[in-house]
Design an enzyme around this catalytic site. Structure first.
Site, PDB file in Angstrom:
ATOM      1  N   CYS A  49       0.807  -1.226   0.000  1.00 55.81           N
ATOM      2  CA  CYS A  49       0.000   0.000   0.000  1.00 55.81           C
ATOM      3  C   CYS A  49       0.841   1.277   0.000  1.00 55.81           C
ATOM      4  CB  CYS A  49      -0.992  -0.005   1.162  1.00 55.81           C
ATOM      5  SG  CYS A  49      -0.256   0.091   2.820  1.00 55.81           S
TER       6      CYS A  49
ATOM      7  N   HIS B  82      -2.917   1.521   6.812  1.00 55.99           N
ATOM      8  CA  HIS B  82      -3.137   1.498   5.370  1.00 55.99           C
ATOM      9  C   HIS B  82      -2.822   2.900   4.845  1.00 55.99           C
ATOM     10  CE1 HIS B  82      -4.451   0.525   1.455  1.00 55.99           C
ATOM     11  NE2 HIS B  82      -5.593   1.178   1.502  1.00 55.99           N
TER      12      HIS B  82
ATOM     13  N   ASP C  30      -7.116   5.963  -3.601  1.00 55.43           N
ATOM     14  CA  ASP C  30      -6.385   4.795  -3.122  1.00 55.43           C
ATOM     15  C   ASP C  30      -6.052   3.871  -4.293  1.00 55.43           C
ATOM     16  OD1 ASP C  30      -5.296   2.675  -1.808  1.00 55.43           O
ATOM     17  OD2 ASP C  30      -6.937   2.403  -0.392  1.00 55.43           O
TER      18      ASP C  30
ATOM     19  N   ASN D 217     -14.288   3.985  10.224  1.00 58.99           N
ATOM     20  CA  ASN D 217     -15.383   4.048  11.196  1.00 58.99           C
ATOM     21  C   ASN D 217     -15.988   2.712  11.617  1.00 58.99           C
ATOM     22  OD1 ASN D 217     -16.103   6.934  11.803  1.00 58.99           O
ATOM     23  ND2 ASN D 217     -16.116   7.024   9.574  1.00 58.99           N
TER      24      ASN D 217
ATOM     25  N   ASP E  86     -17.031  -0.811  13.367  1.00 59.70           N
ATOM     26  CA  ASP E  86     -16.937  -1.366  14.718  1.00 59.70           C
ATOM     27  C   ASP E  86     -16.200  -2.700  14.663  1.00 59.70           C
ATOM     28  OD1 ASP E  86     -18.371   0.775  15.657  1.00 59.70           O
ATOM     29  OD2 ASP E  86     -20.284  -0.299  15.749  1.00 59.70           O
TER      30      ASP E  86
END
Length: 683
Positions: free
Chosen positions: A274, A332, A355, A395, A397
């Protein structure tokens, strides 16, 4: 009377490129200018003088088969919205007239052909002038990539070196990188990247027209950095087997990668991960004139099913299991580019996430973005491009599950871990800038970034577990450093009024930043009694001899599982961390400054912190300081011993330049790095 003839056409390359802030591309044989700003052309005539009353000059500018024709007028008519040409106030010298050509601020990026025609009373004379390269212009207010502050333009366009951030949020590691945008051939290769793209090969006319838009350009580049759908630059490899190419950790700059790609006839370079994809894309975007910076997201979620939940599984003794297609990368790396978003409205202008690492397809192609950072923050998942994917990366969980033979023994939820820190290099300084608040609403300082305390209130659920009767937290005593023991503390609390017999299971696994951990390399088990409401603090350590042969550039997943003998309930706390490598020290004979075109001396120093002798090879490089790279062999160095290597360098460009050194160890899985920023001035 002798007729008018053109003897020579001069594109004033040096003066024009200085005025257009493109003088860094001094190795280019083609004039390089920016859109929305005039550049000067001079003629040398022979025969009779030029007469404004009877003679005229017509300019034709071509991009592929697209062209525009304009007369050279006698009054300045520069316009940000159309091509114009006009004589300079001093330009009507009879035998050497000069004039300016000005492109619109929305002109397409590319290599243009320039044709010049002179008309006189006796007939037409024409001369083909040659070519010029047109780039975006962050200095032009009307350009979609305009940046209002000079220090930011200097950083995001002109800076040819930078820092990439890796490791973990608690222990960031900065890796020096040379973007190399002004090195020989890099400009031409970046333009060639546009020419070999599928968009250009399918419909050249449409591609040339669309190149006016930085949104379009950024999507083309994002797809072309990886090779999954096209003749892209880099092949990704996360297998750990790099025998067919170069390990991603070995690259130190973009120039080598881009030149190798071009020399091979546009076959993908092996290999990238990456940060390599992102750094090479940053180079291409800066070359094209689009402001760009490299960004790292720590604890980056890859949510394959779009439910904003990442599930992680552990065994009953604390071994992390590979049971889910979802994953969390310890870090990342992507890029942000600065542009207006006329397609979305002014509220979405500014930084856009792009990206180039191939993860998911965007409209059928492996690319991502541009997703407005503001859209990510305000969850505008209805907007183009790929906002839901980026939103999940910062974001989601985390649900942690302890299982035994398919049966769930324990379950916990963490809402703070993903996107724990989002950062980039600060403008004008070699230090980290925290930009987490640009991406998400931060209710309070992120607990995973606080100093690590053994108290329950200061631990995120990443490092704490609890059941109705038992609580546990796991904290590192300090950031782990190569050559030193990894010391950590486990705190156990009995929350009930009855005594308990507790089994403690400790497990450590090496892991790559984007993979589930490999086999256990260290474990410990013990049994203890806890009195009613008792809290115990247990101190543990993993010695260098126990981790050195396994970890190296990888990270560690450390977990503790407590088992209540009576109820069989289990509670888990875990931590993933990197072990900071030592750094190479670089000293310059006369401090941090150097004189252009004068030879200087630097000393690279290394002290072996490992418990075994180490050997390897040292590589030193620096765009604008050293031509190519300098290599040295390092003989076996005993533990605790120091070695010094003197090098000489001669700067060729003024400005702030990065001298970087990398020591590739042959018997320890590690690369030791160091860098020095040097201010190069004219004598």
């Amino acid at each position: 009377m002798e007729d008018l003839n053109i003897q020579y056409v001069h594109l004033e390359q040096s003066a024009n490129q200085e005025a257009h802030k493109t003088d860094g591309f001094s190795s280019s044989k083609t004039l390089v200018v920016r859109r929305g700003a005039p550049f000067r052309v001079s003629l040398l005539l022979k025969g009779r003088p030029f007469s404004p009353k009877t003679d005229s000059i017509i300019i034709r500018v071509l991009l592929g088969r697209l062209y525009v024709i304009m007369p050279v007028t006698f009054s300045k008519e520069a316009s940000p919205s159309k091509w114009t040409a006009y004589f300079s106030p001093e330009g009507l010298s009879p035998l050497s007239p000069s004039f300016y050509i000005s492109s619109p601020a929305s002109a397409s990026v590319g290599t243009y052909r320039l044709e010049l025609y002179v008309f006189s009373q006796s007939g037409q004379r024409s001369s083909v002038v040659g070519h010029f390269i047109l780039l975006c212009n962050p200095w032009c207010r009307e350009d979609a990539v305009f940046v209002p502050f000079e220090d930011q333009r200097e950083e995001f366009i002109q800076n040819d070196s930078g820092l990439l951030y890796m490791g973990t949020a608690m222990n960031c590691v900065s890796r020096p990188w040379s973007f190399d945008q002004f090195e020989p051939d890099v400009l031409e290769i970046c333009l060639k990247l546009l020419q070999v793209s599928p968009q250009h090969m399918r419909n050249r006319r449409k591609d040339y027209i669309m190149r006016a838009d930085p949104v379009y350009l950024s999507r083309v580049v994002s797809a072309m950095i990886n090779c999954e759908d096209d003749r892209g630059v880099l092949k990704g490899n996360w297998s750990g087997d790099f025998k067919q190419g170069v390990s991603p950790s070995m690259w130190t700059g973009s120039g080598d990668i881009l030149r190798q790609w071009a020399r091979s006839g546009f076959s993908p370079v092996k290999y990238g991960q990456c940060w390599v994809f992102a750094a090479v894309m940053c180079t291409v975007m800066r070359v094209l004139g689009i402001p760009c910076r490299v960004v790292t997201n720590f604890n980056s979620a890859h949510d394959t099913n779009g439910n904003l939940v990442i599930e992680e599984y552990y065994s009953e003794t604390g071994q992390k299991l590979h049971h889910s297609k979802d994953s969390i990368w310890n870090f990342h790396v992507w890029v942000e580019c600065w542009m207006t978003r006329k397609d979305l409205g002014s509220g979405m202008d500014g930084w856009q996430v792009l990206d180039p690492t191939p993860q998911e397809r965007s409209r059928g192609v492996f690319c991502c973005g541009p997703a407005p950072v503001k859209a990510v923050k305000y969850r505008r998942i209805d907007l183009a491009y790929d906002v839901p994917f980026v939103y999940a990366e910062v974001n989601a969980d985390v649900h942690t599950v302890i299982v035994r033979q398919g049966q769930v023994l324990s379950y916990s939820k963490d809402t703070e871990r993903v996107g724990a820190l989002i950062c980039t290099k600060a403008v004008g300084h070699p230090r980290l800038q925290n930009i987490t608040a640009d991406y998400k609403h931060i209710k309070s300082p992120n607990p995973s970034l606080r100093s690590r305390s053994s108290t329950m209130s200061d631990d995120s659920t990443l490092r704490r577990g609890s059941s109705q009767g038992l609580s546990v937290s796991l904290t590192l005593d300090k950031a782990a450093v190569a050559g030193e023991p990894i010391r950590f503390t486990v705190k156990i609390i009995n929350n009930e009024n009855v005594a308990k017999v507790i089994k403690e299971h400790l497990n450590a696994q090496a892991k790559e930043y984007n993979h589930s951990p490999s086999d256990t390399f260290w474990e410990a088990h013990s049994t203890m009694r806890l009195a009613p409401m008792e809290a115990k603090v247990l101190r543990h350590q993993i010695t260098p001899a126990q981790y050195e042969g396994v970890v190296g550039d990888d990270l560690v997943n450390l977990a503790v599982v407590l088992e209540d003998n009576a109820s069989q309930k289990r509670v888990l706390a875990s931590e993933e961390f990197n072990i900071a490598s030592p750094e190479l020290t670089i000293q310059i004979a006369n401090g941090d400054s150097a004189i252009n075109h004068k030879e200087h001396t630097a000393v690279v120093m290394f002290t072996n912190p490992f418990s075994v002798p180490v050997s390897g090879s040292l590589m030193v490089a620096g765009a604008g300081l050293i031509q190519g790279k300098i290599h040295f062999r390092m003989l076996p160095l005993q533990p605790g011993k120091k070695v010094e290597q003197r090098i000489t360098f001669t700067p060729t460009k003024v400005g702030t330049k990065m001298l970087q050194a990398s020591l590739y160890l042959s018997n320890v899985n590690s690369v030791i790095r160091g860098f020095k920023m040097i201010s190069v001035i004219n004598a």
